[in-house]
Design an enzyme around this catalytic site. Structure first.
Site, PDB file in Angstrom:
ATOM      1  N   LYS A 175     -31.220  17.042 -15.604  1.00 47.19           N
ATOM      2  CA  LYS A 175     -31.407  18.376 -15.949  1.00 47.19           C
ATOM      3  C   LYS A 175     -32.207  18.493 -17.153  1.00 47.19           C
ATOM      4  O   LYS A 175     -31.780  18.252 -18.063  1.00 47.19           O
ATOM      5  CB  LYS A 175     -30.187  19.104 -16.036  1.00 47.19           C
ATOM      6  CG  LYS A 175     -30.362  20.741 -15.686  1.00 47.19           C
ATOM      7  CD  LYS A 175     -31.070  21.598 -16.757  1.00 47.19           C
ATOM      8  CE  LYS A 175     -30.704  21.810 -17.833  1.00 47.19           C
ATOM      9  NZ  LYS A 175     -31.669  22.377 -18.731  1.00 47.19           N
ATOM     10  N   GLY A 228     -28.572  17.092 -27.342  1.00 50.83           N
ATOM     11  CA  GLY A 228     -28.955  18.246 -27.786  1.00 50.83           C
ATOM     12  C   GLY A 228     -28.107  18.829 -28.985  1.00 50.83           C
ATOM     13  O   GLY A 228     -27.808  17.934 -29.892  1.00 50.83           O
ATOM     14  N   SER A 229     -27.866  19.900 -29.165  1.00 55.93           N
ATOM     15  CA  SER A 229     -27.294  20.591 -30.319  1.00 55.93           C
ATOM     16  C   SER A 229     -25.842  20.289 -30.369  1.00 55.93           C
ATOM     17  O   SER A 229     -25.385  20.031 -28.919  1.00 55.93           O
ATOM     18  CB  SER A 229     -27.519  21.902 -30.384  1.00 55.93           C
ATOM     19  OG  SER A 229     -26.955  22.711 -29.286  1.00 55.93           O
ATOM     20  N   GLY A 233     -23.105  20.343 -27.287  1.00 52.62           N
ATOM     21  CA  GLY A 233     -22.276  19.173 -27.196  1.00 52.62           C
ATOM     22  C   GLY A 233     -20.709  19.361 -26.938  1.00 52.62           C
ATOM     23  O   GLY A 233     -20.312  18.578 -26.116  1.00 52.62           O
ATOM     24  N   GLU A 250     -25.178  12.960 -27.979  1.00 52.28           N
ATOM     25  CA  GLU A 250     -26.305  12.441 -29.076  1.00 52.28           C
ATOM     26  C   GLU A 250     -26.435  13.992 -29.563  1.00 52.28           C
ATOM     27  O   GLU A 250     -27.239  14.593 -28.879  1.00 52.28           O
ATOM     28  CB  GLU A 250     -27.415  11.894 -28.685  1.00 52.28           C
ATOM     29  CG  GLU A 250     -27.163  10.442 -28.075  1.00 52.28           C
ATOM     30  CD  GLU A 250     -26.638   9.581 -29.046  1.00 52.28           C
ATOM     31  OE1 GLU A 250     -27.162   9.658 -30.295  1.00 52.28           O
ATOM     32  OE2 GLU A 250     -26.363   8.248 -28.696  1.00 52.28           O
ATOM     33  N   CYS A 284     -34.448  14.877 -34.377  1.00 52.59           N
ATOM     34  CA  CYS A 284     -32.869  14.905 -34.588  1.00 52.59           C
ATOM     35  C   CYS A 284     -32.828  14.121 -35.869  1.00 52.59           C
ATOM     36  O   CYS A 284     -32.083  14.313 -36.629  1.00 52.59           O
ATOM     37  CB  CYS A 284     -32.114  14.405 -33.572  1.00 52.59           C
ATOM     38  SG  CYS A 284     -32.883  12.849 -33.147  1.00 52.59           S
ATOM     39  N   GLU A 385     -28.409  22.422 -39.786  1.00 48.66           N
ATOM     40  CA  GLU A 385     -29.632  21.949 -39.167  1.00 48.66           C
ATOM     41  C   GLU A 385     -30.410  23.091 -39.059  1.00 48.66           C
ATOM     42  O   GLU A 385     -30.087  24.054 -38.213  1.00 48.66           O
ATOM     43  CB  GLU A 385     -29.467  21.307 -37.801  1.00 48.66           C
ATOM     44  CG  GLU A 385     -30.487  20.682 -37.329  1.00 48.66           C
ATOM     45  CD  GLU A 385     -30.134  19.850 -36.026  1.00 48.66           C
ATOM     46  OE1 GLU A 385     -29.603  20.321 -34.963  1.00 48.66           O
ATOM     47  OE2 GLU A 385     -30.707  18.704 -35.630  1.00 48.66           O
TER      48      GLU A 385
HETATM   49  P1  NAP Z   1     -29.616  22.320 -26.742  1.00 48.60           P
HETATM   50  O1  NAP Z   1     -30.011  23.603 -26.520  1.00 48.60           O
HETATM   51  O2  NAP Z   1     -28.031  21.949 -27.071  1.00 48.60           O
HETATM   52  O3  NAP Z   1     -30.011  21.863 -24.955  1.00 48.60           O
HETATM   53  C1  NAP Z   1     -30.215  20.463 -24.538  1.00 48.60           C
HETATM   54  C2  NAP Z   1     -29.876  20.567 -23.288  1.00 48.60           C
HETATM   55  O4  NAP Z   1     -28.648  21.073 -22.886  1.00 48.60           O
HETATM   56  C3  NAP Z   1     -31.102  21.278 -22.449  1.00 48.60           C
HETATM   57  O5  NAP Z   1     -31.394  20.854 -21.293  1.00 48.60           O
HETATM   58  C4  NAP Z   1     -30.424  22.760 -22.303  1.00 48.60           C
HETATM   59  O6  NAP Z   1     -30.799  23.402 -21.384  1.00 48.60           O
HETATM   60  C5  NAP Z   1     -29.067  22.252 -22.005  1.00 48.60           C
HETATM   61  N1  NAP Z   1     -27.665  23.130 -22.024  1.00 48.60           N
HETATM   62  C6  NAP Z   1     -27.637  24.116 -22.919  1.00 48.60           C
HETATM   63  N2  NAP Z   1     -26.526  24.858 -22.584  1.00 48.60           N
HETATM   64  C7  NAP Z   1     -25.860  24.021 -21.661  1.00 48.60           C
HETATM   65  C8  NAP Z   1     -24.468  24.365 -21.042  1.00 48.60           C
HETATM   66  N3  NAP Z   1     -23.721  25.317 -21.712  1.00 48.60           N
HETATM   67  N4  NAP Z   1     -24.104  22.985 -20.289  1.00 48.60           N
HETATM   68  C9  NAP Z   1     -24.963  22.124 -19.908  1.00 48.60           C
HETATM   69  N5  NAP Z   1     -26.200  22.050 -20.457  1.00 48.60           N
HETATM   70  C10 NAP Z   1     -26.443  22.983 -21.415  1.00 48.60           C
HETATM   71  O7  NAP Z   1     -30.717  21.528 -27.655  1.00 48.60           O
HETATM   72  P2  NAP Z   1     -32.041  21.753 -27.952  1.00 48.60           P
HETATM   73  O8  NAP Z   1     -32.466  23.036 -28.729  1.00 48.60           O
HETATM   74  O9  NAP Z   1     -32.665  21.585 -26.388  1.00 48.60           O
HETATM   75  O10 NAP Z   1     -32.581  20.432 -28.726  1.00 48.60           O
HETATM   76  C11 NAP Z   1     -32.512  20.436 -30.165  1.00 48.60           C
HETATM   77  C12 NAP Z   1     -31.185  19.752 -30.331  1.00 48.60           C
HETATM   78  O11 NAP Z   1     -31.150  18.299 -29.848  1.00 48.60           O
HETATM   79  C13 NAP Z   1     -31.142  19.434 -32.045  1.00 48.60           C
HETATM   80  O12 NAP Z   1     -29.869  19.974 -32.427  1.00 48.60           O
HETATM   81  C14 NAP Z   1     -31.239  18.004 -32.254  1.00 48.60           C
HETATM   82  O13 NAP Z   1     -30.862  17.383 -33.382  1.00 48.60           O
HETATM   83  C15 NAP Z   1     -30.719  17.512 -30.981  1.00 48.60           C
HETATM   84  N6  NAP Z   1     -31.488  16.164 -30.617  1.00 48.60           N
HETATM   85  C16 NAP Z   1     -30.379  15.018 -31.191  1.00 48.60           C
HETATM   86  C17 NAP Z   1     -30.805  13.779 -30.706  1.00 48.60           C
HETATM   87  C18 NAP Z   1     -30.037  12.522 -30.930  1.00 48.60           C
HETATM   88  O14 NAP Z   1     -30.479  11.369 -30.405  1.00 48.60           O
HETATM   89  N7  NAP Z   1     -28.831  12.797 -31.547  1.00 48.60           N
HETATM   90  C19 NAP Z   1     -32.084  13.524 -30.067  1.00 48.60           C
HETATM   91  C20 NAP Z   1     -32.912  14.681 -30.143  1.00 48.60           C
HETATM   92  C21 NAP Z   1     -32.482  16.013 -30.304  1.00 48.60           C
HETATM   93  P3  NAP Z   1     -31.850  24.596 -21.650  1.00 48.60           P
HETATM   94  O15 NAP Z   1     -33.296  23.849 -22.136  1.00 48.60           O
HETATM   95  O16 NAP Z   1     -32.210  25.483 -20.734  1.00 48.60           O
HETATM   96  O17 NAP Z   1     -31.286  25.423 -22.763  1.00 48.60           O
END
Ligand code: NAP
Length: 494
Positions: A175, A228-229, A233, A250, A284, A385
């Site tokens: 996904k 993701g966030s 997580g 992550e 990130c 962040e």
């Molecule tokens: P996000 O909003 O948490 O989304 C990540 C993924 O999770 C997307 O595919 C999202 O779908 C999905 N998602 C959202 N809500 C969900 C739920 N309730 N259940 C299951 N899946 C769900 O994060 P983002 O805005 O895409 O990415 C930015 C964040 O990622 C930042 O905090 C960044 O630091 C972090 N990040 C971390 C790393 C690492 O390796 N530590 C690397 C890259 C990014 P949708 O797109 O449809 O919302």
């Protein structure tokens, strides 16, 4: 004509059961529509998990070296299509072309590395305490992996998850982020062309709260591999606990560069520019804080602001662009809200602090590179962040104070120190609480053959990348073979 794309389930391209779709826009120009994608829900997730469970029956028995050959071919195809994919990525996600090429290259590197693992996947043989008894610990696949990915590395991060999952004998339901579905589509097309059998990877597009949440809840999923966030997580960990799933998370970061009074200042400024404004601060590992020794604070800040003033905003496809757009309207507003929060908290905006709307920029989501001075370590802009081109400069009177400020967040992904003093460098390595630390380099620049991840609210103890991702994508199975021909009792027959 706008193309309408489909999900890929059990080897077939199919629409969402509901027939609904969502749009994929170019963040540098919201009138540029890249395509429509299925807005999947629980019904589509059910089909995809079913297909993955079915495929797992035979895929887990297919020899790992053969599985890895498919991954190697995927690497070759990524290499062949590198430029085309990079250009598509700029249009879909906004990062500048050089960085988009780097994102694809990371996928190629991962493919070649993981292809090699097909002939390793080492286990352990350990001597047994009883005679005529043989013991070995070997890796076995976990089962069905739910891969949920963000938009900021729309190709590299999916390769970090899918390629090791495949080599280890798992099947996948993928996904991708709703902001970058086209890169996910292209990657799955490449896996099919490389020879991946039907059902091994299933692609389900859609929103996190619908398709993502249904996938995490599904009892047929064995492992959730999420990037993701931290908020999402935590929710995933909570829901996964209901069905005892293995979960690898992550998550976010609030990374810092420490600049000591003996640092090569020009190098530190370059590092802060790259770490703070590369990928418009949407990594990130972005350096959203620079903690500078009192003795060089004035000189560093001046040079940093002067250098950042010269950064050019624009479409990532133009050679002269340094900083592309941010991903979407919501993120643009959120970054600006943090500027307002910083102002109210008493920090000084030394540069930027506004949405850029002149000329062509008004068509997209552009935020001016922003630098805050006079930032107190307790302020929200120094602890939370922001995920945009916004950097706080903080003052420290010693290495010890700089380390304390660095550790004063809920995150712990990446960090960096600029110093020419070997003792200070080692003390920083020892005392900074992050999963990755750089010396005399910025907070970004991870290589795929090393463990990658963080502590506290950045991770949950797993590491992607390198050999450590294998501990996520496999379970250990311990096997004892007794060839003594009699009953032997461990710990009792001594
Ligand atoms: P996000 O909003 O948490 O989304 C990540 C993924 O999770 C997307 O595919 C999202 O779908 C999905 N998602 C959202 N809500 C969900 C739920 N309730 N259940 C299951 N899946 C769900 O994060 P983002 O805005 O895409 O990415 C930015 C964040 O990622 C930042 O905090 C960044 O630091 C972090 N990040 C971390 C790393 C690492 O390796 N530590 C690397 C890259 C990014 P949708 O797109 O449809 O919302």
């Amino acid at each position: 004509m706008t193309t309408t794309y489909r999900n890929y389930i059990g080897g077939e391209w199919v629409e969402a059961a509901s027939g609904r779709t969502f749009e994929d826009l170019n963040p540098a120009n919201k009138e540029d529509l890249l395509g429509r994608f299925p807005r999947s829900d629980a019904a589509d997730v059910d089909r995809a998990v079913e297909a993955a469970r079915e495929a797992f029956k035979s895929w887990r028995l297919y020899p790992a070296p053969r599985r890895a050959e498919i991954v190697f071919r995927a690497g070759e195809l990524l290499l062949k299509r590198k430029e085309e994919l990079a250009r598509l990525m700029v249009r879909e996600m906004g990062k500048v072309l050089k960085e988009a090429r780097g994102d694809v290259q990371e996928g190629i590197d991962t493919a070649y590395y993981m292809a090699g693992e097909g002939r390793r996947l080492f286990g352990h043989h350990v001597p047994c305490e009883l005679p005529s008894k043989f013991g070995v610990a070997m890796r076995v696949p976990v089962g069905v992996v739910a891969a949920i990915t963000p938009w900021n590395f729309p190709l590299a991060i999916p390769t970090w998850k899918l390629l090791p999952a495949i080599v280890c004998g798992n099947t996948v339901v993928f996904k991708p982020a709703e902001d970058t579905p086209l890169m996910a589509h292209a990657f799955v097309e490449i896996l099919i062309e490389a020879g991946l059998p039907p059902g091994v990877v299933n692609l389900v597009h859609g929103y996190g709260e619908e398709a993502g949440a249904a996938l995490v809840r599904h009892p047929g999923v064995n492992l959730v591999s999420f990037t993701g966030s931290s908020e999402t997580g935590r929710e995933i960990a909570r829901v996964s606990a209901e069905t005892y799933k293995k979960v690898s998370l992550e998550m976010g970061g609030k990374n810092a560069i420490l600049v000591m009074d003996d640092a090569a200042l020009d190098l530190a400024v370059e590092g802060a520019i790259w770490g703070g404004f590369g990928t418009s601060g949407q990594r990130c590992t972005a350096a959203s804080r620079v903690i500078v020794h009192d003795a060089v604070l004035k000189g560093f800040t001046q040079a940093f602001v002067d250098r950042a003033k010269g950064l050019r905003l624009g479409s990532g496809l133009e050679e002269t662009t340094d900083v592309g757009p941010v991903i979407n309207e919501t993120q643009l507003r959120r970054i600006h809200e943090y500027t307002e929060i910083g102002r109210k908290e008493g920090a000084r905006v030394l540069l930027g602090g506004e949405i850029a709307t002149e000329g062509e920029l008004r068509r997209g989501f552009f935020y001016r590179p922003t630098i805050f001075g006079e930032v107190d370590p307790g302020m929200r802009i120094a602890r939370e962040e922001i995920f945009g081109p916004s950097v706080s400069v903080l003052r420290a009177r010693s290495l010890e104070e700089a380390v304390e400020i660095c550790n004063n967040t809920n995150y712990g992904l990446s960090s960096a120190i600029y110093t020419r003093d070997i003792d200070r460098a080692f003390r920083a390595i020892q005392d900074i609480a992050t999963g990755v630390t750089y010396v005399n380099a910025s907070t970004i620049g991870a290589e795929i053959q090393f463990p990658f991840g963080g502590v506290r609210q950045t991770g949950n103890g797993h590491r992607e990348g390198g050999w450590t991702v294998l501990d996520i994508m496999t379970e250990w199975k311990t096997v004892y073979i007794d060839y003594s021909g009699r009953l032997q009792k461990a710990q009792i027959d001594v």
